[in-house]
Design a protein around this motif. Structure first.
Motif, PDB file in Angstrom:
ATOM      1  N   LEU A  17       0.815  -1.212   0.000  1.00 20.65           N
ATOM      2  CA  LEU A  17       0.000   0.000   0.000  1.00 20.65           C
ATOM      3  C   LEU A  17       0.851   1.266   0.000  1.00 20.65           C
ATOM      4  O   LEU A  17       0.721   2.121  -0.889  1.00 20.65           O
ATOM      5  CB  LEU A  17      -0.948  -0.003   1.190  1.00 20.65           C
ATOM      6  CG  LEU A  17      -1.922   1.177   1.283  1.00 20.65           C
ATOM      7  CD1 LEU A  17      -2.757   1.290   0.012  1.00 20.65           C
ATOM      8  CD2 LEU A  17      -2.837   1.034   2.493  1.00 20.65           C
ATOM      9  N   HIS A  44      -7.976   1.821   4.610  1.00 22.26           N
ATOM     10  CA  HIS A  44      -7.801   0.422   4.192  1.00 22.26           C
ATOM     11  C   HIS A  44      -8.517  -0.542   5.129  1.00 22.26           C
ATOM     12  O   HIS A  44      -9.040  -1.568   4.701  1.00 22.26           O
ATOM     13  CB  HIS A  44      -6.318   0.056   4.066  1.00 22.26           C
ATOM     14  CG  HIS A  44      -5.487   0.349   5.274  1.00 22.26           C
ATOM     15  ND1 HIS A  44      -4.929   1.582   5.514  1.00 22.26           N
ATOM     16  CD2 HIS A  44      -5.102  -0.441   6.305  1.00 22.26           C
ATOM     17  CE1 HIS A  44      -4.227   1.543   6.629  1.00 22.26           C
ATOM     18  NE2 HIS A  44      -4.320   0.336   7.144  1.00 22.26           N
ATOM     19  N   VAL A  94      -6.103  -2.643  -1.826  1.00 30.43           N
ATOM     20  CA  VAL A  94      -4.887  -1.924  -2.239  1.00 30.43           C
ATOM     21  C   VAL A  94      -5.082  -1.288  -3.616  1.00 30.43           C
ATOM     22  O   VAL A  94      -4.728  -0.123  -3.832  1.00 30.43           O
ATOM     23  CB  VAL A  94      -3.673  -2.878  -2.246  1.00 30.43           C
ATOM     24  CG1 VAL A  94      -2.456  -2.201  -2.876  1.00 30.43           C
ATOM     25  CG2 VAL A  94      -3.341  -3.325  -0.827  1.00 30.43           C
ATOM     26  N   TYR A 146      -4.948   2.584  -4.750  1.00 24.86           N
ATOM     27  CA  TYR A 146      -4.075   2.992  -5.863  1.00 24.86           C
ATOM     28  C   TYR A 146      -4.860   3.878  -6.835  1.00 24.86           C
ATOM     29  O   TYR A 146      -4.366   4.918  -7.292  1.00 24.86           O
ATOM     30  CB  TYR A 146      -3.569   1.765  -6.637  1.00 24.86           C
ATOM     31  CG  TYR A 146      -2.431   1.008  -6.013  1.00 24.86           C
ATOM     32  CD1 TYR A 146      -1.893   1.371  -4.781  1.00 24.86           C
ATOM     33  CD2 TYR A 146      -1.878  -0.095  -6.665  1.00 24.86           C
ATOM     34  CE1 TYR A 146      -0.853   0.658  -4.210  1.00 24.86           C
ATOM     35  CE2 TYR A 146      -0.823  -0.815  -6.109  1.00 24.86           C
ATOM     36  CZ  TYR A 146      -0.318  -0.448  -4.888  1.00 24.86           C
ATOM     37  OH  TYR A 146       0.717  -1.150  -4.331  1.00 24.86           O
TER      38      TYR A 146
END
Length: 352
Positions: free
Chosen positions: A158, A273, A287, A291
């Motif tokens: 991450l 997260h 993840v 992104y």
């Protein structure tokens, strides 16, 4: 051409050095043990950031980039202080005060090397001189970004991935602004980070630890100052947008802990997260979603830099509203996820 060759060397160096760092971490017991707050289920080697740092130094020694306005040595010395702080924390779990002290010392070193925000040009004319606040504001920025990257380092790949996206944006915009010194440093750091990411993406074989998270945060904060110092008020927002994911996550974490009367430098499982995982997304999906969000912030920063003043203001307003709606949605769905899941299960059982 030499830059591309050096980037390739940094990438390969990171691929070669990371396994050695992994063995070194296991040999000396520099590992991250699982607990109720963490996602992984077994002891994982830490200190992976050391591979990124060494690979970066290799690229730096090949290119030897210079800037007449700042001391390059101060950046390297500050990096070394951050790396030592991170290694000690990975091994001995330093207290928050000691970690903060290491970050402040590293920030002071680069400020003494000439990296600081002296003033900004205001959008409606005039200039805002920071005066005696120049050094404190610069130190706060460096320490703040450093910790922002560290706080999002909660899942495999991450922090490394989000940092890579930020480095791509910062380096690209530095090229557009003619700042090839910042672009060069960002490029070789990017290549070094991507090499490590191959070992760090889910399922990770090694964690970057505080050694890597603090180092990447420190370097990104310094590069953003190199690329966007002494400019207009509107342009000053660019690095904030680029780092939208870690900075917004850090901001909401501080607000959340303050509201709940928790220790402000403590840890919890309410970061972005963690919320996405509770919604049912897999490790890898979570993840990749973050992104994508980081990439959108990077794209927004580029659009922002090309907009008119009023267009920029409107874009910032839209981004703030979007962040607020997204956070509220995550919290709302997160609170109701388990009840909804139970209803869905009961529905399936009674469905003829």
């Amino acid at each position: 051409m030499l830059l591309y060759i050096t980037m390739f060397i940094c990438f390969i160096s990171s691929l070669i050095i990371t396994p050695f760092v992994k063995r070194l971490a296991l040999k000396y017991g520099v590992t991250d043990l699982p607990n109720k707050r963490k996602v992984h289920q077994k002891a994982m080697p830490l200190m992976g950031g050391l591979a990124i740092f060494i690979s970066f130094i290799i690229g730096f020694l090949i290119l030897r980039p210079t800037d007449s306005k700042v001391s390059v040595l101060s950046i390297i010395l500050g990096s070394l202080i951050i790396i030592i702080t991170g290694i000690l924390d990975d091994k001995y779990e330093l207290s928050p005060k000691l970690k903060l002290a290491g970050q402040v010392v590293a920030a002071i070193v680069v400020v003494l090397g000439g990296i600081e925000i002296d003033f900004i040009n205001l959008p409606f004319g005039g200039q805002l001189e920071f005066g005696i606040f120049t050094i404190p504001l610069t130190i706060i920025w460096i320490v703040g970004v450093t910790n922002a990257i560290n706080l999002i380092d909660g899942l495999d790949g991450l922090a490394a991935g989000v940092s890579s996206i930020a480095l791509i944006t910062i380096s690209g915009m530095a090229v557009l602004m003619g700042n090839f010194f910042a672009a060069t440093l960002g490029a070789i750091l990017l290549a070094s980070t991507l090499g490590f990411l191959l070992f760090n993406f889910h399922p990770a074989k090694i964690f970057m630890g505080d050694t890597g998270a603090l180092y990447l945060g420190y370097m990104i904060s310094v590069l953003s100052l190199l690329g966007f110092k002494n400019i207009t008020f509107i342009s000053l927002v660019i690095p904030v947008i680029i780092l939208g994911v870690p900075l917004s996550d850090t901001f909401f974490a501080l607000v959340r802990r303050f509201a709940n009367k928790q220790y402000i430098f403590g840890a919890d499982k309410s970061h972005l997260h963690h919320c996405l995982l509770r919604l049912g997304f897999s490790h890898r999906q979570t993840v990749l979603i973050i992104y994508a969000i980081a990439a959108m912030f990077g794209l927004a920063a580029i659009i922002f830099s090309m907009s008119t003043m009023w267009g920029s203001i409107i874009l910032v307003a839209v981004l703030l509203i979007a962040i607020e709606i997204f956070v509220e949605s995550i919290e709302l769905v997160g609170k109701n996820y388990k009840p909804l899941l139970n209803i869905m299960k009961s529905t399936k059982k009674t469905d003829p």
